[in-house]
Design a protein around this motif. Sequence first.
Motif, PDB file in Angstrom:
ATOM      1  N   GLY A   1      19.632  28.961  32.191  1.00  0.00           N
ATOM      2  CA  GLY A   1      19.785  29.934  32.504  1.00  0.00           C
ATOM      3  C   GLY A   1      21.153  30.613  32.521  1.00  0.00           C
ATOM      4  O   GLY A   1      21.513  31.599  33.724  1.00  0.00           O
ATOM      5  N   ALA A   2      22.810  29.608  32.483  1.00  0.00           N
ATOM      6  CA  ALA A   2      23.721  30.038  32.402  1.00  0.00           C
ATOM      7  C   ALA A   2      24.193  30.759  31.668  1.00  0.00           C
ATOM      8  O   ALA A   2      24.099  29.642  30.373  1.00  0.00           O
ATOM      9  CB  ALA A   2      24.478  29.053  33.112  1.00  0.00           C
ATOM     10  N   ARG A   3      24.969  32.041  31.283  1.00  0.00           N
ATOM     11  CA  ARG A   3      24.913  31.842  29.803  1.00  0.00           C
ATOM     12  C   ARG A   3      26.610  32.638  29.911  1.00  0.00           C
ATOM     13  O   ARG A   3      27.381  33.033  30.780  1.00  0.00           O
ATOM     14  CB  ARG A   3      24.290  33.396  29.736  1.00  0.00           C
ATOM     15  N   ALA A   4      27.208  31.544  28.910  1.00  0.00           N
ATOM     16  CA  ALA A   4      28.512  31.720  28.896  1.00  0.00           C
ATOM     17  C   ALA A   4      28.965  33.140  28.049  1.00  0.00           C
ATOM     18  O   ALA A   4      28.402  34.013  27.326  1.00  0.00           O
ATOM     19  CB  ALA A   4      29.329  31.073  27.778  1.00  0.00           C
ATOM     20  N   GLU A   5      29.746  33.828  29.165  1.00  0.00           N
ATOM     21  CA  GLU A   5      30.561  35.912  28.204  1.00  0.00           C
ATOM     22  C   GLU A   5      31.884  35.704  28.274  1.00  0.00           C
ATOM     23  O   GLU A   5      32.082  35.999  27.586  1.00  0.00           O
ATOM     24  CB  GLU A   5      30.856  36.497  30.015  1.00  0.00           C
ATOM     25  N   ALA A   6      32.736  34.156  28.643  1.00  0.00           N
ATOM     26  CA  ALA A   6      33.803  34.633  27.025  1.00  0.00           C
ATOM     27  C   ALA A   6      34.532  33.276  28.252  1.00  0.00           C
ATOM     28  O   ALA A   6      34.611  32.558  29.044  1.00  0.00           O
ATOM     29  CB  ALA A   6      34.985  35.250  27.982  1.00  0.00           C
ATOM     30  N   VAL A   7      35.610  32.389  26.979  1.00  0.00           N
ATOM     31  CA  VAL A   7      36.280  31.470  26.820  1.00  0.00           C
ATOM     32  C   VAL A   7      37.874  31.770  26.702  1.00  0.00           C
ATOM     33  O   VAL A   7      38.258  32.894  26.166  1.00  0.00           O
ATOM     34  CB  VAL A   7      36.365  30.307  26.504  1.00  0.00           C
ATOM     35  N   LEU A   8      37.714  31.759  27.941  1.00  0.00           N
ATOM     36  CA  LEU A   8      39.185  32.347  28.666  1.00  0.00           C
ATOM     37  C   LEU A   8      40.819  31.107  27.453  1.00  0.00           C
ATOM     38  O   LEU A   8      40.487  29.687  29.067  1.00  0.00           O
ATOM     39  CB  LEU A   8      39.778  32.570  30.008  1.00  0.00           C
ATOM     40  N   VAL A   9      41.803  31.354  27.674  1.00  0.00           N
ATOM     41  CA  VAL A   9      42.896  31.029  26.657  1.00  0.00           C
ATOM     42  C   VAL A   9      43.740  31.050  26.809  1.00  0.00           C
ATOM     43  O   VAL A   9      44.158  32.508  26.852  1.00  0.00           O
ATOM     44  CB  VAL A   9      42.688  30.825  24.929  1.00  0.00           C
ATOM     45  N   GLU A  10      44.952  30.874  27.541  1.00  0.00           N
ATOM     46  CA  GLU A  10      46.386  31.289  28.137  1.00  0.00           C
ATOM     47  C   GLU A  10      47.477  30.334  27.348  1.00  0.00           C
ATOM     48  O   GLU A  10      46.941  28.796  27.245  1.00  0.00           O
ATOM     49  CB  GLU A  10      46.681  31.318  29.300  1.00  0.00           C
ATOM     50  N   GLY A  11      48.606  29.775  26.972  1.00  0.00           N
ATOM     51  CA  GLY A  11      49.301  29.665  26.601  1.00  0.00           C
ATOM     52  C   GLY A  11      48.675  28.660  25.120  1.00  0.00           C
ATOM     53  O   GLY A  11      48.987  27.328  25.462  1.00  0.00           O
TER      54      GLY A  11
ATOM     55  N   VAL B   1      42.534  25.921  26.622  1.00  0.00           N
ATOM     56  CA  VAL B   1      41.613  26.696  27.759  1.00  0.00           C
ATOM     57  C   VAL B   1      42.140  26.594  28.817  1.00  0.00           C
ATOM     58  O   VAL B   1      42.668  25.224  28.915  1.00  0.00           O
ATOM     59  CB  VAL B   1      40.586  25.289  27.601  1.00  0.00           C
ATOM     60  N   ARG B   2      41.715  27.256  29.981  1.00  0.00           N
ATOM     61  CA  ARG B   2      41.547  27.140  31.344  1.00  0.00           C
ATOM     62  C   ARG B   2      40.404  27.620  32.349  1.00  0.00           C
ATOM     63  O   ARG B   2      40.886  27.560  33.178  1.00  0.00           O
ATOM     64  CB  ARG B   2      42.780  28.536  31.097  1.00  0.00           C
ATOM     65  N   ALA B   3      39.594  28.725  31.450  1.00  0.00           N
ATOM     66  CA  ALA B   3      38.409  28.756  32.161  1.00  0.00           C
ATOM     67  C   ALA B   3      36.993  29.979  31.284  1.00  0.00           C
ATOM     68  O   ALA B   3      37.577  29.940  30.248  1.00  0.00           O
ATOM     69  CB  ALA B   3      38.520  29.746  33.343  1.00  0.00           C
ATOM     70  N   VAL B   4      36.420  29.329  31.959  1.00  0.00           N
ATOM     71  CA  VAL B   4      34.721  30.191  31.288  1.00  0.00           C
ATOM     72  C   VAL B   4      34.309  30.938  31.744  1.00  0.00           C
ATOM     73  O   VAL B   4      34.223  30.961  33.010  1.00  0.00           O
ATOM     74  CB  VAL B   4      34.265  29.111  30.544  1.00  0.00           C
ATOM     75  N   ASP B   5      33.814  32.046  32.011  1.00  0.00           N
ATOM     76  CA  ASP B   5      33.371  32.888  32.466  1.00  0.00           C
ATOM     77  C   ASP B   5      32.196  32.750  33.058  1.00  0.00           C
ATOM     78  O   ASP B   5      31.687  33.424  31.410  1.00  0.00           O
ATOM     79  CB  ASP B   5      33.525  34.632  32.837  1.00  0.00           C
ATOM     80  N   VAL B   6      31.255  32.717  33.222  1.00  0.00           N
ATOM     81  CA  VAL B   6      29.466  32.706  34.097  1.00  0.00           C
ATOM     82  C   VAL B   6      28.753  33.744  33.932  1.00  0.00           C
ATOM     83  O   VAL B   6      29.387  33.832  35.534  1.00  0.00           O
ATOM     84  CB  VAL B   6      29.078  31.161  33.436  1.00  0.00           C
TER      85      VAL B   6
ATOM     86  N   LEU C   1      30.591  34.289  37.691  1.00  0.00           N
ATOM     87  CA  LEU C   1      32.117  33.605  38.363  1.00  0.00           C
ATOM     88  C   LEU C   1      31.962  32.807  36.819  1.00  0.00           C
ATOM     89  O   LEU C   1      32.067  33.044  35.723  1.00  0.00           O
ATOM     90  CB  LEU C   1      30.618  32.350  38.651  1.00  0.00           C
ATOM     91  N   ARG C   2      33.453  32.209  37.729  1.00  0.00           N
ATOM     92  CA  ARG C   2      34.821  31.855  36.316  1.00  0.00           C
ATOM     93  C   ARG C   2      34.592  30.085  36.728  1.00  0.00           C
ATOM     94  O   ARG C   2      34.781  29.878  37.979  1.00  0.00           O
ATOM     95  CB  ARG C   2      35.699  32.454  36.424  1.00  0.00           C
ATOM     96  N   ILE C   3      34.581  29.446  36.166  1.00  0.00           N
ATOM     97  CA  ILE C   3      34.910  28.036  36.089  1.00  0.00           C
ATOM     98  C   ILE C   3      35.773  27.043  35.405  1.00  0.00           C
ATOM     99  O   ILE C   3      36.074  27.624  34.289  1.00  0.00           O
ATOM    100  CB  ILE C   3      33.575  27.552  35.661  1.00  0.00           C
ATOM    101  N   GLY C   4      36.675  27.137  35.826  1.00  0.00           N
ATOM    102  CA  GLY C   4      38.143  26.649  35.496  1.00  0.00           C
ATOM    103  C   GLY C   4      37.834  25.604  34.765  1.00  0.00           C
ATOM    104  O   GLY C   4      37.192  24.408  35.534  1.00  0.00           O
ATOM    105  N   ALA C   5      38.595  24.481  33.825  1.00  0.00           N
ATOM    106  CA  ALA C   5      38.575  23.887  33.350  1.00  0.00           C
ATOM    107  C   ALA C   5      39.553  23.600  32.188  1.00  0.00           C
ATOM    108  O   ALA C   5      40.004  24.809  31.459  1.00  0.00           O
ATOM    109  CB  ALA C   5      37.310  23.307  32.511  1.00  0.00           C
TER     110      ALA C   5
END
Length: 410
Positions: free
Chosen positions: A198-208, A211-216, A223-227
């Motif tokens: 029941g955890a839906r990824a809303e955005a995969v954040l890319v910088e430089g 991959v830096r994080a995923v908004d969930v 929440l934002r999980i950094g990875a």
Amino acid sequence: MTSADAIVLGAGPAGLGAGLALARAGARVVMLEGGSRAGGLCVTLRRDGFAYDLGGHIPFVRDDARVAWLRELLGGALRWVDRPVACVVDGRIVPGRYLDQRDPAQMGAAGPTGLDPASGLGYLAARAGAPAVERFMRRYLEKIDGMPLERVPAARVERLLVGQAAPAGFWYPLGGIGRLMDAMAEAVQAAGGRVLLGARAEAVLVEGGRVRAVDVEAAGRRLRIGAPALVAGLPAGAAAALVRPAPPAGIVPELRMRAVCIVYLAVARERLTPEPWIQVDDPAVPFARLLEARNWSPGMAPPGETVVGMECYCDPDPADPVWGLDDDALAAACARALAQPLGLLDDPAEARPLQVVRLPRAYPVVALEEVERAMALPRWLASIGGMSLAQGGAVIEAIEAGEAAASRIL
């Protein structure tokens, strides 16, 4: 958890393969699954005392190491099904797929010259002979993908011919394919990973370029999980739709999607046939594949009853002769086909509808001339640092794709 070593999008077989490999390698892994259970389309449904998979999911196992892997996850809940896939030829059910059939009288017969070896037709004609392609294979393959065999890529046909062969039978989880998916999810967590349903990824954040994080979004919270690393156990188009900033203009192809309607009928018999899975190429029959759950695992139907599932391939268009039928009409058409021309029922009224599942976007259909354009998006995703795609079809093929994706980022 607000940070992880790796995030896995999707808890289907590809995502679970990646998540389990990462967790067992010691990575802090978080798996995100928007649905309420693991498995994606590899789940086992239950209704009115029957159990049946969402379509036919044969684990095409090639080696002893993979059998040992299955045993470790499932213990004794693993069964050898000692029959291959069968098909209907000239009104009779015969052993082997259409791709396995040969006509001894036509072996070595010359076929047309100048066939494109990159096409499904050219690939098969070079291996089985053009007469066998026309006699046994063309009608079924075109029924599945809804396009001429001349336009089907050779790679697609090779995956069906080689990757999905089980000439002696196959191993299968007792109780349904969902049991394997559940066991994999439990093993991920036992190894220290997390599986968030029941955890839906809303955005995969890319910088430089990485991959830096995923908004969930989960349970009404964001929440934002950094990875620094991510495995996408999703179709390339679905993964690309999450990337921020968005993909370059024009790189996302408009691919035709093939739909599948799966019709489940209950019959008050111990079984209809001894076969677990039967391919049907007759264009007058709405389904292309028939699976009988009891023959995969005996406990999936009550005593004296059986359930058959029929996969009907079509286009998600009201004008399509299959998709355009409502559920009751489609179930009735499948029951009639079981009686005539297949001769498996004496009377269509013997079968009662249990469930009809409609998958409007079951899989993309890529024509030969579209392959290069379709590959642009996966290549772009793979160019993002820390991003790894897990693309696969059948169960074990998808799991192995997930394991390979995990190995690229470990």
